[in-house]
Design a protein around this motif. Structure first.
Motif, short mmCIF file in Angstrom:
data_model
loop_
_atom_site.label_atom_id
_atom_site.label_comp_id
_atom_site.label_asym_id
_atom_site.label_seq_id
_atom_site.Cartn_x
_atom_site.Cartn_y
_atom_site.Cartn_z
N ARG A 1 -0.59 -0.68 3.93
CA ARG A 1 -1.04 0.67 4.30
C ARG A 1 -0.39 1.05 5.61
O ARG A 1 0.13 0.20 6.35
CB ARG A 1 -2.56 0.74 4.43
N LEU A 2 -0.41 2.36 5.91
CA LEU A 2 0.09 2.88 7.19
C LEU A 2 -1.08 3.41 8.00
O LEU A 2 -1.91 4.18 7.49
CB LEU A 2 1.12 3.99 6.94
N VAL A 3 -1.15 3.03 9.27
CA VAL A 3 -2.30 3.32 10.10
C VAL A 3 -1.87 4.02 11.39
O VAL A 3 -0.82 3.70 11.97
CB VAL A 3 -3.06 2.02 10.46
N ASP A 4 -2.68 5.02 11.81
CA ASP A 4 -2.53 5.68 13.11
C ASP A 4 -1.27 6.51 13.25
O ASP A 4 -0.81 6.79 14.38
CB ASP A 4 -2.62 4.67 14.27
N GLY A 5 -0.69 6.97 12.15
CA GLY A 5 0.37 7.96 12.21
C GLY A 5 -0.21 9.36 12.27
O GLY A 5 -1.43 9.55 12.14
N GLY B 1 3.22 5.41 10.23
CA GLY B 1 2.17 4.65 10.89
C GLY B 1 2.54 3.19 11.08
O GLY B 1 3.63 2.73 10.71
N ARG B 2 1.61 2.48 11.68
CA ARG B 2 1.74 1.04 11.84
C ARG B 2 1.57 0.39 10.47
O ARG B 2 0.64 0.73 9.71
CB ARG B 2 0.67 0.53 12.81
N VAL B 3 2.45 -0.54 10.12
CA VAL B 3 2.37 -1.22 8.83
C VAL B 3 1.31 -2.32 8.90
O VAL B 3 1.36 -3.18 9.77
CB VAL B 3 3.73 -1.81 8.43
N GLU B 4 0.35 -2.24 7.98
CA GLU B 4 -0.66 -3.29 7.88
C GLU B 4 -0.70 -3.81 6.45
O GLU B 4 -0.52 -3.05 5.50
CB GLU B 4 -2.04 -2.79 8.33
N VAL B 5 -0.92 -5.10 6.31
CA VAL B 5 -0.95 -5.74 5.00
C VAL B 5 -2.29 -6.44 4.81
O VAL B 5 -2.96 -6.83 5.77
CB VAL B 5 0.22 -6.74 4.83
N TYR B 6 -2.68 -6.58 3.53
CA TYR B 6 -4.01 -7.11 3.19
C TYR B 6 -3.87 -8.47 2.52
O TYR B 6 -3.19 -8.62 1.50
CB TYR B 6 -4.71 -6.14 2.24
#
Length: 753
Positions: free
Chosen positions: A441-445, A451-456
């Motif tokens: 997912r992309l966060v805080d864009g 956004g920042r790339v985050e993985v689960y």
């Protein structure tokens, strides 16, 4: 009996001729007290035109819905455009009516309006709190005979105060006050000897000595302090929105200066949620109106109400409404889901939180529909596979769900049918699992494309280190999320994440269809800190068409984004000739001029782009600066258009695998790739357009891959050309790349001189 039935029928017909009782509802407001006015007739809901719409008409609507009074709202900007029929126009109420159908109007379905003129209302309970010392407090005042008056404190108690607080959306009452604690009011003392049971929705429903009847002075004015003075507005559901606070009889907003998650948590807990995160600025939930009541809010986290937090002072600020603060609240309860012990991102054994501990889900009847609900609820896209028999290992603790049966539309696995919480006949060898479509997912864009790339993995989101992070890696991430391309950013450009750093030394070749396939140092193996968190900026190549012009060189600009799946329009805010030239050159013309105000008619569907600002060097409209995909403040009367000029170059066509040059499978070069045409609706008219564009006089159509199956993309489907079309790309068809075909349906032609 027949005679009696006849009398009833005649009476009903006579009554129907005299007046029409209309069911009314309010739609798309921030709460039940406001919205677009819609009326129900002949099995469907329709709207009301705002021609001659005024506060008297609004008052009739509001009183019919149980409110005290109302004010008009003109046009669609406040509550959006409706759909379906416009059922009423030229409404003119005298104020004595009990139903909108009793008011004079042009006749059901008779109007000269469009939906951008849809009428709305804001209703009032006829109650306010003024001169309070804190949010959600004050002297109780009620609206009577067109002016505000007070309530006497004779018999005034917490039950009465509770009705007032709940009617204003301020929760329960904390304290009921007597003796003009919040100062003496003026005007009529409207209510005395108030006696509520507690079930009433308005103080006017409570017992009292009669409107205007009292034996009090203003030194006896009643007051209250309510549980909270906050609400969330314009979110997609009740758990999120722009934060508004109630003070001195009106709602106002909170400035986002220094706004953070600690402040958000205080707001959310005061509204009954467990926690929350802060949202800065207006893009997420829109700009509010009225006063900005709080600024420089700084909560410690121990407060029970935002009014208890440090701030600059009520009404003291240096902000505009584009800085209005918002929150996203959430509950930490048994409706929590996670995936654990997976061997790849976005996979694992399904576990749910129940009675304070994590438990599993039994695989009996477990299928793709159930797995899909889990994946979507976690933000991991659709499900790729549903697994049985403890494929990801056996869990521990309670088996919380069994016989799960989802339709696929649910937002949580707990909304699906099941045997009941904790009821099962399974062992942990039957624990269910899933693999989801993506684990990123992309966060805080600023919008969903960056956004920042985050993985689960293993039940938690974590970040990616920017060591060796480049555009090739970014493109794979973006394609995984449905975009066309992307560029890499590092050094925590979108802020530092929290939790584990899950990936480092990522190295994609660029051919991967899923980020999970890229080489990396191994889950959780890294030598980084969060100031090295990787990010991306994704981009979409927009397919563009011109609609409703006199020929293919002009029309309303419509764009198609592959990650959206539908055509939409462009708003004319800041639309100019530079933007138009980018569109026209993309379509093969030399230049162009921009027009607005829906010169080529109003489109339908979504408005996909607004505030477009091209430099002129772009090759695609998607490369131009804009407000963000589907972010706009427009209506279709602002749809942008262009007039293109100069020679157009048709898309390149070729005939492949025929026995001679004049026949073969039709292939078209579009958006940088060769692809085929599906034979759905393919006929001799379509073939004629292809053949004439290749220099032949006419042609006949063949289908079912008569010249062999092609490869690559199927670019057009449902092609329907008219005899006047000069190139295949001008024919009616599905959007490019949108088809339900296989290469066994590739279309072909036989051309003749």
């Amino acid at each position: 009996m027949m005679f009696k039935a006849y009398l009833v029928v005649c009476f009903l017909a006579t009554a129907a001729n005299a007046q029409s009782i209309l069911v009314v509802r309010l739609v798309d407001g921030s709460d039940a007290s406001e919205g677009r006015v819609e009326v129900y007739n002949n099995g469907t809901w329709g709207t009301v035109c705002d021609d001659s719409w005024d506060d008297t008409d609004a008052g009739v609507v509001c009183r019919s819905l149980g409110f005290h009074s109302g004010t008009r709202v003109l046009g669609s900007p406040a509550f959006g455009q409706g759909s379906g029929d416009i059922l009423l126009d030229d409404v003119s109420c005298n104020g004595t009516e009990t139903n909108l159908g009793d008011c004079s109007n042009a006749g059901l379905g008779v109007h000269n309006c469009a939906h951008f003129e849809d009428a709305g209302v804001r209703c009032s309970t006829g109650v306010r709190l003024v001169d309070g010392t804190m949010l959600g407090s004050g002297r109780v005042e009620v609206l009577y005979n067109g002016e505000w008056g007070t309530v006497c404190n004779d018999g005034w108690d917490l039950t009465d105060a509770n009705v007032v607080c709940r009617s204003l959306g301020l929760g329960a009452a904390r304290v009921a006050f007597w003796a003009a604690v919040f100062g003496e009011g003026t005007g009529t003392i409207v209510l005395d000897d108030v006696s509520c049971s507690g079930d009433e929705t308005s103080i006017f429903d409570c017992g009292n000595s009669g409107l205007g009847t009292n034996n009090c002075g203003h030194s006896d004015d009643a007051g209250v302090i309510c549980e909270h003075g906050v609400r969330l507005v314009a979110g997609s559901n009740a758990s999120e929105g722009r934060v508004e606070v109630y003070y001195n009889g009106a709602w106002g907003t909170v400035c986002d200066d220094s706004w953070d998650d600690t402040d958000a948590r205080v707001v959310c807990r005061s509204l009954g949620f467990d926690s929350g995160t802060g949202v800065l600025g207006s893009p997420a939930f829109g700009q509010g109106s009225g006063e900005i009541l709080l600024d420089d809010v700084s909560c410690t986290g121990t407060e029970t109400n935002i009014g208890d937090c440090s701030n600059a002072g009520l009404g003291v600020h240096n902000c505009g409404h584009f800085e209005d603060a918002g929150v996203r609240c959430f509950e930490l309860n048994f409706e929590d889901v996670r995936l654990v012990d997976g061997f790849m991102l976005g996979s694992g054994r399904v576990e749910v939180f129940y009675n304070g501990e994590w438990g599993t889900v039994c695989d009996y009847r477990w299928d793709w529909f159930d797995a899909n609900v889990v994946c979507r609820s976690l933000g991991l896209g659709r499900a790729i596979a549903a697994f049985w028999a403890a494929f990801f290992g056996e869990g521990t603790g309670t088996i919380v769900l069994d016989d799960v049966s989802c339709s696929g539309d649910e937002t949580s696995i707990f909304d699906c049918g099941s045997a009941g919480l904790g009821t099962n006949n399974c062992g942990h060898s039957e624990d269910a699992g899933v693999v989801c479509a993506n684990g990123v997912r992309l966060v805080d864009g600023s919008d969903a494309s960056e956004g920042r790339v985050e993985v689960y993995i293993n039940g938690a989101w974590g970040t990616v280190c920017d060591d060796s992070w480049d555009d090739t890696d970014a493109r794979v991430v973006c394609r995984t999320l449905g975009f066309d391309s992307g560029t890499a950013v590092g050094n925590a450009e979108f802020g530092q994440g929290s939790g584990d750093i899950l990936l480092d030394d990522v190295s994609c070749t660029g051919t991967e269809t899923d980020f999970r396939l890229c080489s990396n140092a191994g889950f959780g193996v890294h030598n980084c800190t969060h100031f090295e968190d990787a990010g991306v900026r994704c981009s979409t190549v927009y397919v563009v068409r011109l609609v409703d012009g006199s020929d293919e060189s002009e029309g309303r600009v419509e764009v198609y984004a592959r990650n959206n799946g539908a055509w939409g329009t462009v708003c004319d805010d800041s639309w100019d000739d530079t933007d138009a030239r980018v569109v026209c050159r993309h379509l093969g013309f030399d230049s162009g001029t921009g027009v607005g105000n829906a010169e080529f008619g109003q489109g339908s569907g979504d408005i996909l782009l607004d505030d477009v600002s091209c430099t002129g060097t772009e090759t695609n409209l998607g490369d131009c600066s804009n407000a963000g995909f589907r972010v706009h403040n427009c209506v279709h009367s602002e749809d942008a258009g262009v007039f293109c000029s100069g020679q157009t170059v048709s898309a390149e066509l070729r005939l492949v695998d025929g026995t001679c040059n004049s026949e073969g499978r039709v292939e078209i070069f579009y958006d940088g790739v060769w692809g085929t045409i599906c034979d759905d609706f393919w006929d001799d008219t379509d073939a004629g357009v292809v053949c004439r564009s290749l220099g032949y006089s006419s042609g006949t159509a063949v289908g079912s891959a008569e010249f062999g199956q092609g490869s690559g993309d199927i670019i057009f489907d449902n092609v329907e050309c008219s005899a006047g079309d000069t190139a295949l790309e001008y024919c009616r068809s599905n959007a490019p790349f949108d088809n339900n075909c296989s290469h066994a349906e590739d279309a072909g032609v036989r051309c003749t001189e």
